[in-house]
Design an enzyme around this catalytic site. Structure first.
Site, PDB file in Angstrom:
ATOM      1  N   GLU A 119       0.832  -1.216   0.000  1.00 28.46           N
ATOM      2  CA  GLU A 119       0.000   0.000   0.000  1.00 28.46           C
ATOM      3  C   GLU A 119       0.865   1.265   0.000  1.00 28.46           C
ATOM      4  O   GLU A 119       0.385   2.356   0.297  1.00 28.46           O
ATOM      5  CB  GLU A 119      -0.920   0.034   1.230  1.00 28.46           C
ATOM      6  N   HIS A 142      -3.016   1.696   8.525  1.00 29.05           N
ATOM      7  CA  HIS A 142      -4.118   0.972   7.876  1.00 29.05           C
ATOM      8  C   HIS A 142      -4.265  -0.365   8.578  1.00 29.05           C
ATOM      9  O   HIS A 142      -3.271  -1.067   8.806  1.00 29.05           O
ATOM     10  CB  HIS A 142      -3.807   0.779   6.388  1.00 29.05           C
ATOM     11  N   HIS A 144      -7.456  -3.725   9.754  1.00 30.78           N
ATOM     12  CA  HIS A 144      -8.677  -4.428   9.341  1.00 30.78           C
ATOM     13  C   HIS A 144      -9.585  -4.718  10.547  1.00 30.78           C
ATOM     14  O   HIS A 144      -9.749  -5.885  10.917  1.00 30.78           O
ATOM     15  CB  HIS A 144      -8.308  -5.755   8.664  1.00 30.78           C
ATOM     16  N   HIS A 214     -12.852  -3.455   3.195  1.00 31.96           N
ATOM     17  CA  HIS A 214     -11.417  -3.763   3.279  1.00 31.96           C
ATOM     18  C   HIS A 214     -10.823  -3.379   4.643  1.00 31.96           C
ATOM     19  O   HIS A 214     -10.291  -4.232   5.346  1.00 31.96           O
ATOM     20  CB  HIS A 214     -10.673  -3.064   2.123  1.00 31.96           C
TER      21      HIS A 214
HETATM   22  P1  13P Z   1       1.041  -5.571   3.013  1.00 34.24           P
HETATM   23  O1  13P Z   1       1.460  -6.855   3.694  1.00 34.24           O
HETATM   24  O2  13P Z   1       1.631  -5.443   1.631  1.00 34.24           O
HETATM   25  O3  13P Z   1       1.319  -4.378   3.896  1.00 34.24           O
HETATM   26  O4  13P Z   1      -0.533  -5.647   2.763  1.00 34.24           O
HETATM   27  C1  13P Z   1      -1.453  -5.770   3.804  1.00 34.24           C
HETATM   28  C2  13P Z   1      -2.746  -5.105   3.543  1.00 34.24           C
HETATM   29  O5  13P Z   1      -3.530  -4.930   4.457  1.00 34.24           O
HETATM   30  C3  13P Z   1      -3.059  -4.616   2.174  1.00 34.24           C
HETATM   31  O6  13P Z   1      -4.157  -3.777   2.182  1.00 34.24           O
HETATM   32 ZN    ZN Z   2      -5.492  -3.999   3.950  1.00 35.43          ZN
END
Ligand code: 13P
Ligand code: ZN
Length: 269
Positions: A119, A142, A144, A214
């Site tokens: 990202e 970022h 989840h 996401h």
């Molecule tokens: P990366 O392992 O490349 O950081 O990706 C994780 C992710 O959450 C992509 O949105």
């Molecule tokens: Zn992600």
């Protein structure tokens, strides 16, 4: 060669703060496998030794030119690396990168050639935007979170500020500590420039945005503040979901009570 954690204490303090937050993301259940990423602009900690270091990777193209990033350095989580591993061992699971002088690529300078997050285009575009508007923001997180992502599967919650209002009304702290609310970015392919650009558009108005179906992306002066805003939003989502699980629609604070908070805490929105 010694780790930068040993040679630059100012930088080490920043990296250990990132590691602490990475641990929280895992403990919260928001960071399955390699889920989520963190980048922090650490330029202010860079000393002469780091500035003069040879790159340990080839130049890696960003895919666009980001002029405000000239002379900047970032700690980045590695792509495919786990937050729970980064928490214990940040320099095996992340790396320090330098933006090249043409501002269209970056190179890794320490400790190991751990390739940054997929990202990175969105992250660097956001950092470029912050510097461009003379903002003090240095951290992009970022992750989840299950509860907040679940809510983006319901079209009614994707209306502008529907989630902001609902989550603010669940507990006063969310209104006070995430005062600009929660922006919504319609689904875009992870790691795409479309996702980067859609996110940038919302940053004038929000510090935290949902990437539909996401995850969440939070920006702030430091990584702990960025984490805290996601944490209070997730707390509100939990309160909402707990009330629903008990079989009733939570009443939420009234508009008057919310207005009173806005005045009392001198909130921007
Ligand atoms: P990366 O392992 O490349 O950081 O990706 C994780 C992710 O959450 C992509 O949105
Ligand atoms: Zn992600």
């Amino acid at each position: 060669m010694k780790s930068i954690l040993e040679t630059n204490l100012l930088l080490a303090t920043k990296i250990w703060e990132i590691a602490e937050v990475a641990g929280y993301l895992w403990q919260k259940g928001w960071a399955e496998r390699n889920g989520g990423n963190i980048t922090v602009n650490v330029t202010e900690t860079i000393d002469d030794d780091l500035r003069s270091r040879q790159a340990i990777s080839d130049k890696i193209a960003i895919g666009r030119t980001l002029p405000y990033l000239k002379g900047t350095y970032f700690f980045c989580k590695g792509t495919n690396k786990r937050m729970r591993d980064l928490a214990r061992n940040p320099m095996e699971n992340g790396s320090l990168v330098r933006i090249t002088d043409d501002c269209s690529s970056y190179e890794i300078i320490a400790d190991k050639a751990v390739k940054p997050t997929s990202e990175i285009a969105s992250h660097l575009s956001m950092h470029n935007y912050f510097i461009g508007k003379s903002s003090d923001y240095k951290a992009v997180v970022h992750t989840h979170p299950i509860d907040l992502i679940a809510m983006t599967h319901h079209p009614a919650f994707l209306q502008k500020d529907a989630l902001s209002r609902l989550l603010w009304s669940m507990i006063p702290e969310t209104r006070a500590f995430c005062p600009r609310g929660l922006g919504i970015i319609p689904y875009q392919l992870p790691s795409s420039f479309d996702l980067a650009d859609a996110t940038l558009k919302e940053l004038d108005e929000y510090d935290v945005v949902m990437w539909e179906k996401h995850g969440v992306c939070s920006v702030s002066e430091n990584v702990m503040e960025a984490f805290d805003m996601i944490d209070v939003l997730s707390k509100s989502a939990q309160i909402y979901l707990t009330a629903k699980a008990m079989g009733f629609e939570p009443t939420g604070m009234s508009d008057l009570q919310m207005e009173e908070l806005k005045t009392a805490f001198n909130l921007p929105k």
